[in-house]
Enzyme design. Structure first.
Site, PDB file in Angstrom:
ATOM      1  N   VAL A   1       0.809  -1.108   0.079  1.00  0.00           N
ATOM      2  CA  VAL A   1      -0.003  -0.014  -0.181  1.00  0.00           C
ATOM      3  C   VAL A   1       0.890   1.245  -0.059  1.00  0.00           C
ATOM      4  CG1 VAL A   1      -0.292   0.397   2.797  1.00  0.00           C
ATOM      5  CG2 VAL A   1      -2.185   1.071   0.988  1.00  0.00           C
ATOM      6  N   TYR A   2       2.067   1.260   0.293  1.00  0.00           N
ATOM      7  CA  TYR A   2       2.936   2.533   0.458  1.00  0.00           C
ATOM      8  C   TYR A   2       2.935   2.982  -0.835  1.00  0.00           C
ATOM      9  CZ  TYR A   2       4.560   0.884   5.016  1.00  0.00           C
ATOM     10  OH  TYR A   2       4.559   0.623   6.308  1.00  0.00           O
ATOM     11  N   SER A   3       2.528   4.415  -1.073  1.00  0.00           N
ATOM     12  CA  SER A   3       2.457   5.033  -2.103  1.00  0.00           C
ATOM     13  C   SER A   3       1.966   4.059  -3.405  1.00  0.00           C
ATOM     14  CB  SER A   3       3.946   5.489  -2.701  1.00  0.00           C
ATOM     15  OG  SER A   3       4.346   6.526  -1.544  1.00  0.00           O
TER      16      SER A   3
ATOM     17  N   LYS B   1       3.914  -6.061   2.948  1.00  0.00           N
ATOM     18  CA  LYS B   1       2.887  -6.627   3.749  1.00  0.00           C
ATOM     19  C   LYS B   1       1.596  -6.621   3.005  1.00  0.00           C
ATOM     20  CE  LYS B   1       4.718  -3.445   7.372  1.00  0.00           C
ATOM     21  NZ  LYS B   1       5.641  -2.406   6.320  1.00  0.00           N
TER      22      LYS B   1
END
Length: 326
Positions: A60-62, A88
């Site tokens: 989900v990061y960026s 993750k």
């Protein structure tokens, strides 16, 4: 750099891990303060040169661009077999049904997307970013077991949840002879010590590796209380973590500053040294947007606080409501 066993496994990880939420396209996802690829690569290279072999990111990061940037940098600066790569799964990656969560469908879909973005054929540590309350834990755990047996993942880990929930996951895996969680990524720092009550003792008893996120309280422990940063001003999630006990938190930051002044070191080194001296902690996750963030973290490895200094740092703490589980 020091290296330690990762919980009750044979895996060797650096005493510090590099948190890669900082690296990503800023107009993708929820973090407007992230660094683009050109600015990220020198910091990832610096971490490798300092001996860090453990890199933590998330799908989900960026909006997946963190995984892409990290994957390309590690390919250029290190040998794949020499690094421990963690990511993750859980948070929303696309609109509509099945666009998030820990169902079998979501896990099987997202692990392949992460492998593609990272440019690798296996993930060393695949972690559930949060607990999915809408999916039976048995379904999640069996799916994670299957991605391990398929060779796509080496180990599995969990992140912030209640200790009873983590205990339930561990014994459910054992009852079914499924792959067990080997790590817990949770919220531990001088401003939030609630995990000392239940989760850290559980992890110590079960020989679970602990890799705290936000070990410096998103920078609040590194500067005077009234100072701020671009990240702090735009970090909406961070604002939910440190708004409930500002009076006691300010006193803790002042104690960090006092110890740092006597020692002649930056506040970041004192706050990180406190965490590293806790026996349950395996590898705190360091976020680095400047070279000094990494050098301060490395220096903290050799900074030994006295029992009197630790007592002074801990004295102002008051109980906090649980934060960071959502």
């Amino acid at each position: 750099m020091d290296y330690v066993k990762f919980g009750n496994t044979g895996l060797d990880v650096s005493r510090l891990s590099l948190g890669c939420m900082t690296y990503g396209i800023s107009d993708r996802g929820a973090h407007a303060w992230t660094l683009d690829e050109e600015k990220s690569r020198p910091l990832i290279k610096q971490a490798i040169e300092l001996g860090i072999n453990f890199f933590d990111t998330a799908n989900v990061y960026s909006d997946g661009t963190s995984e892409e940037i990290v994957g390309r940098a590690l390919k250029d600066f290190a040998k794949r077999d020499d690094v421990v790569l963690a990511t993750k799964v859980y948070n929303r990656m696309r609109k509509g049904p099945n666009g998030m969560g820990l169902s079998r469908k979501a896990i099987m879909t997202e692990v392949d997307h992460s492998l593609r973005r990272l440019g690798t054929d296996y993930i060393d540590l695949y972690q559930i970013h949060r607990l999915d309350k809408n999916t039976p834990i048995e379904e999640t755990l069996e799916a994670l077991h299957d991605v391990v047996k398929a060779g796509k993942v080496r180990y599995i880990g969990a992140s912030s949840m209640y200790a009873w929930q983590f205990s339930k996951a561990l014994y459910t895996s054992r009852l079914n002879s499924w792959t067990e969680f080997v790590s817990m990524q949770n919220h531990v720092n001088l401003l939030n010590r609630e995990e000392e009550r239940e989760m850290l003792p559980l992890c110590a008893d079960q020989k679970i590796a602990v890799m705290p996120w936000s070990p410096l309280a998103r920078g609040r422990l590194t500067r005077a209380w009234d100072e701020t940063s671009e990240r702090q001003n735009t970090d909406e999630f961070g604002k939910t973590l440190y708004a409930q006990s500002e009076e006691s938190d300010r006193k803790i930051v002042e104690q960090v500053a006092a110890v740092a002044k006597v020692r002649g070191v930056p506040q970041a080194q004192v706050a990180m040294a406190w965490l590293l001296q806790k026996k349950e902690i395996t590898s705190p996750i360091v976020g680095a947007s400047k070279p000094a963030h990494l050098t301060d973290a490395i220096a903290a490895l050799s900074l030994r606080l006295t029992s009197e200094e630790i007592a002074a740092l801990e004295a102002p703490y008051v109980p906090h409501a649980v934060a960071g589980f959502g």
